[in-house]
Design a protein around this motif. Sequence first.
Motif, short mmCIF file in Angstrom:
data_model
loop_
_atom_site.label_atom_id
_atom_site.label_comp_id
_atom_site.label_asym_id
_atom_site.label_seq_id
_atom_site.Cartn_x
_atom_site.Cartn_y
_atom_site.Cartn_z
N ILE A 1 -0.62 35.97 -60.37
CA ILE A 1 -0.43 37.13 -59.50
C ILE A 1 -0.24 36.64 -58.07
N GLY A 2 0.94 36.84 -57.52
CA GLY A 2 1.22 36.40 -56.15
C GLY A 2 2.22 35.25 -56.15
N GLY A 3 3.38 35.48 -55.52
CA GLY A 3 4.44 34.47 -55.52
C GLY A 3 4.63 33.78 -54.19
N THR B 1 6.90 43.75 -58.18
CA THR B 1 5.95 44.20 -59.19
C THR B 1 4.56 43.80 -58.73
N LYS B 2 3.72 44.80 -58.58
CA LYS B 2 2.40 44.55 -58.00
C LYS B 2 1.33 44.68 -59.07
N ALA B 3 0.41 43.72 -59.12
CA ALA B 3 -0.75 43.87 -60.00
C ALA B 3 -1.68 44.89 -59.36
N ALA C 1 4.11 34.16 -47.29
CA ALA C 1 4.00 34.17 -45.83
C ALA C 1 5.02 33.26 -45.15
N ALA C 2 5.77 32.49 -45.91
CA ALA C 2 6.77 31.59 -45.32
C ALA C 2 8.14 31.98 -45.87
N SER C 3 8.83 32.88 -45.18
CA SER C 3 10.04 33.45 -45.76
C SER C 3 11.07 33.74 -44.66
N ALA D 1 -6.30 31.02 -56.37
CA ALA D 1 -5.46 30.12 -55.58
C ALA D 1 -5.13 30.83 -54.28
N GLY D 2 -4.71 30.08 -53.30
CA GLY D 2 -4.36 30.67 -52.00
C GLY D 2 -4.86 29.76 -50.90
N ALA D 3 -4.13 29.76 -49.80
CA ALA D 3 -4.49 28.88 -48.68
C ALA D 3 -5.86 29.23 -48.12
N ALA E 1 1.18 29.17 -53.11
CA ALA E 1 0.07 28.88 -54.04
C ALA E 1 0.44 29.34 -55.45
N GLY E 2 0.92 30.57 -55.57
CA GLY E 2 1.26 31.10 -56.88
C GLY E 2 2.44 30.37 -57.51
N VAL E 3 3.44 30.05 -56.70
CA VAL E 3 4.60 29.32 -57.20
C VAL E 3 4.17 27.96 -57.75
N ASN F 1 10.46 34.33 -40.82
CA ASN F 1 9.46 35.30 -40.36
C ASN F 1 8.56 34.68 -39.29
N GLY F 2 8.51 33.38 -39.24
CA GLY F 2 7.75 32.67 -38.21
C GLY F 2 8.00 31.19 -38.40
N GLN F 3 8.05 30.47 -37.29
CA GLN F 3 8.29 29.03 -37.37
C GLN F 3 7.18 28.35 -38.17
N HIS F 4 7.54 27.50 -39.10
CA HIS F 4 6.57 26.72 -39.86
C HIS F 4 6.82 25.23 -39.63
N GLY G 1 -2.42 23.61 -47.73
CA GLY G 1 -3.59 24.18 -48.40
C GLY G 1 -3.17 25.07 -49.56
N ALA G 2 -2.11 25.86 -49.34
CA ALA G 2 -1.63 26.76 -50.39
C ALA G 2 -1.19 25.96 -51.62
N VAL G 3 -0.41 24.90 -51.39
CA VAL G 3 0.10 24.11 -52.52
C VAL G 3 -1.06 23.42 -53.24
C1 LIG Z 1 4.22 33.41 -38.89
C2 LIG Z 1 3.49 32.34 -39.65
C3 LIG Z 1 3.55 31.03 -39.22
C4 LIG Z 1 2.89 30.03 -39.93
N1 LIG Z 1 3.03 28.74 -39.53
C5 LIG Z 1 2.59 27.75 -40.35
C6 LIG Z 1 2.90 26.40 -40.06
O1 LIG Z 1 3.54 26.09 -39.06
N2 LIG Z 1 2.47 25.45 -40.93
C7 LIG Z 1 1.76 25.76 -42.07
O2 LIG Z 1 1.45 24.84 -42.85
N3 LIG Z 1 1.42 27.04 -42.34
C8 LIG Z 1 1.82 28.04 -41.52
N4 LIG Z 1 1.52 29.34 -41.81
C9 LIG Z 1 0.61 29.62 -42.93
C10 LIG Z 1 1.30 29.52 -44.28
O3 LIG Z 1 2.49 30.28 -44.29
C11 LIG Z 1 0.34 30.04 -45.35
O4 LIG Z 1 -0.86 29.30 -45.32
C12 LIG Z 1 0.89 29.93 -46.77
O5 LIG Z 1 2.25 30.26 -46.84
C13 LIG Z 1 0.05 30.84 -47.66
O6 LIG Z 1 0.52 30.78 -48.97
P1 LIG Z 1 -0.27 31.55 -50.13
O7 LIG Z 1 0.51 31.39 -51.36
O8 LIG Z 1 -1.69 31.12 -50.13
O9 LIG Z 1 -0.33 33.09 -49.68
P2 LIG Z 1 0.86 34.10 -49.40
O10 LIG Z 1 2.03 33.38 -48.87
O11 LIG Z 1 0.27 35.20 -48.59
O12 LIG Z 1 1.26 34.65 -50.84
C14 LIG Z 1 0.58 35.69 -51.47
C15 LIG Z 1 1.61 36.53 -52.20
O13 LIG Z 1 0.94 37.50 -53.00
C16 LIG Z 1 1.73 38.68 -52.99
N5 LIG Z 1 0.86 39.77 -53.41
C17 LIG Z 1 -0.14 40.35 -52.71
N6 LIG Z 1 -0.75 41.27 -53.47
C18 LIG Z 1 -0.12 41.27 -54.67
C19 LIG Z 1 -0.32 42.00 -55.87
N7 LIG Z 1 -1.29 42.91 -56.01
N8 LIG Z 1 0.52 41.76 -56.92
C20 LIG Z 1 1.51 40.84 -56.81
N9 LIG Z 1 1.73 40.11 -55.68
C21 LIG Z 1 0.91 40.33 -54.63
C22 LIG Z 1 2.22 38.76 -51.56
O14 LIG Z 1 3.35 39.61 -51.46
C23 LIG Z 1 2.53 37.30 -51.26
O15 LIG Z 1 3.87 36.98 -51.55
C24 LIG Z 1 2.12 30.36 -41.09
C25 LIG Z 1 2.04 31.69 -41.51
C26 LIG Z 1 2.73 32.67 -40.82
C27 LIG Z 1 2.67 34.09 -41.32
#
Ligand SMILES: Cc1cc2nc3c(=O)[nH]c(=O)nc-3n(C[C@H](O)[C@H](O)[C@H](O)COP(=O)(O)OP(=O)(O)OC[C@H]3O[C@@H](n4cnc5c(N)ncnc54)[C@H](O)[C@@H]3O)c2cc1C
Length: 479
Positions: free
Chosen positions: A9-11, A234-236, A41-43, A426-428, A14-16, A54-57, A440-442
Amino acid sequence: MTARQVVVIGGGLAGVTAAIGLREAGFDVTLLEARPRLGGAASSFARGDLTIDNGQHVFLRCCTSYQELLARLGVSDLVTMQERFDVTVLSPHGRARLRRTALPGPLHMGRALTGYRLLPLAERLKVARAALALRSLDPADPAIDGVPLGAWLASKGQSERARRVLWDLFIVSALNIRGDEASLALSATVIQMALLGKKDAADIGVAAAPLGDLHGRAAADLLGTLGAQIRLATKAAAVERLPGGGFRIGLTGSGTGQQDADGAWPAADGPALLADGVVLAVPPGQAARLAGAAGLEGAGRWADLGASPIVNVHVVYDRQVTSLPFAAAVDSPVQWVFDKTRPAGLAAGQYLAVSLSAADTYVDIPAASLRQQFLPALERIFPAAAGARVTDFFVTRERRATFRQAPGIGALRPGTATAVPGFVLAGAWTDTGWPDTMEGAVRSGQRAAEELTRWLASQPAPSGAGRPEAATARTGAPS
Ligand SMILES: Cc1cc2nc3c(=O)[nH]c(=O)nc-3n(C[C@H](O)[C@H](O)[C@H](O)COP(=O)(O)OP(=O)(O)OC[C@H]3O[C@@H](n4cnc5c(N)ncnc54)[C@H](O)[C@@H]3O)c2cc1C
């Protein structure tokens, strides 16, 4: 033999990562993503002819798991990594260059620090002493989890100026919180790993293509090739434990992938999925709700991780105003600024993105006011901007960019395994040992795949009777 069914749940990253690992381990994987794209969050999104992140990474050479993911996705050639850590620091009063040498760490940063002319010489030497003290801290020590960085630095003789023009440069962007309010434990992790670790650990990498290509599209391609089911938009809505073992995942989702006027993803009940194992890879607030409903005690505390915003101010000029690929700034509202011309696909002129971390004071300011503040600020650090015409100006705001990496946060981050067998996190934001980053996410996704694989392997082989039906069979999705 029937393969076990796993739902991720979550793409986001971390989820990928978890989905790739589980599919490669031989499970039938369904990946659910609430939005119409992978990458979390990185798109990126389209704005006219440009593709905007959406924001510089950025990432560092020490982010090895993230780079492994890029390699697995076949997109390593879509990032660039500097040969040697090299940051130009701009200020209205002059500039400095922080560049590592070829000496082994931590000596590799010695010359950069002693030559950092935006800080008086005597202060630079004090910074070196504080950095060495920071190096000897154990980030896993619960005693330092509750200590704010600012107070600790002050106790080590770090002046207000040293904290603002040197420590903040790295801590604010790495931890997305005002430097003085940052967790000492996470600050120590960042400084030890990146700046005082191996000599090449802090070399900076950036995407040379839109993040959507790098993460979302490439992940969808690979998972499709591996035979995973991807269900976008599609949301859980609920995860329920079944009495005989396994899980039922209730879904909502229009399938249209269109946000409504309030920015919410429209809900429409869909058929449930059944699974032998679940990876919950959503942000902490949603995770707390879903895990709480699945009967996991204590999940409500994850919401206390809070959120911290990041704002990006995007400016397109009709001509080049700087030759720097990126730069940091001090004595300026600009924190870091990146040349996005090529990744965004701009044919003429220059596109700069100003990245503002810990952006609590900016996140609700109208774009017109930010324009009034940031165009002159950019002219002060890039004098050529004064003679350039601004052809586009816009702002992106991520209100919940990261969790709030403040003192005491370590105690709130859960591990991968939970008290519910077959239900992993999973998740950052989970306890990765890393700040809330792509790395951290990976790492969390890798651990989740390993943990669930280990647990499923320890379970008796499915007999076919009484076990959850195939997730795909219930939804009619092609297998
Ligand atoms: C603007 C910005 C700048 C950043 N800059 C950096 C950087 O420079 N370097 C760096 O390393 N990191 C950076 N980060 C942080 C980094 O993007 C995140 O740590 C990482 O992408 C998080 O990944 P994640 O998979 O843990 O969570 P997320 O990316 O938040 O993924 C969670 C996913 O779950 C989905 N979801 C939520 N609820 C549900 C549900 N009920 N059912 C199905 N899907 C659901 C969401 O839509 C989302 O796609 C930045 C973040 C932002 C927003």
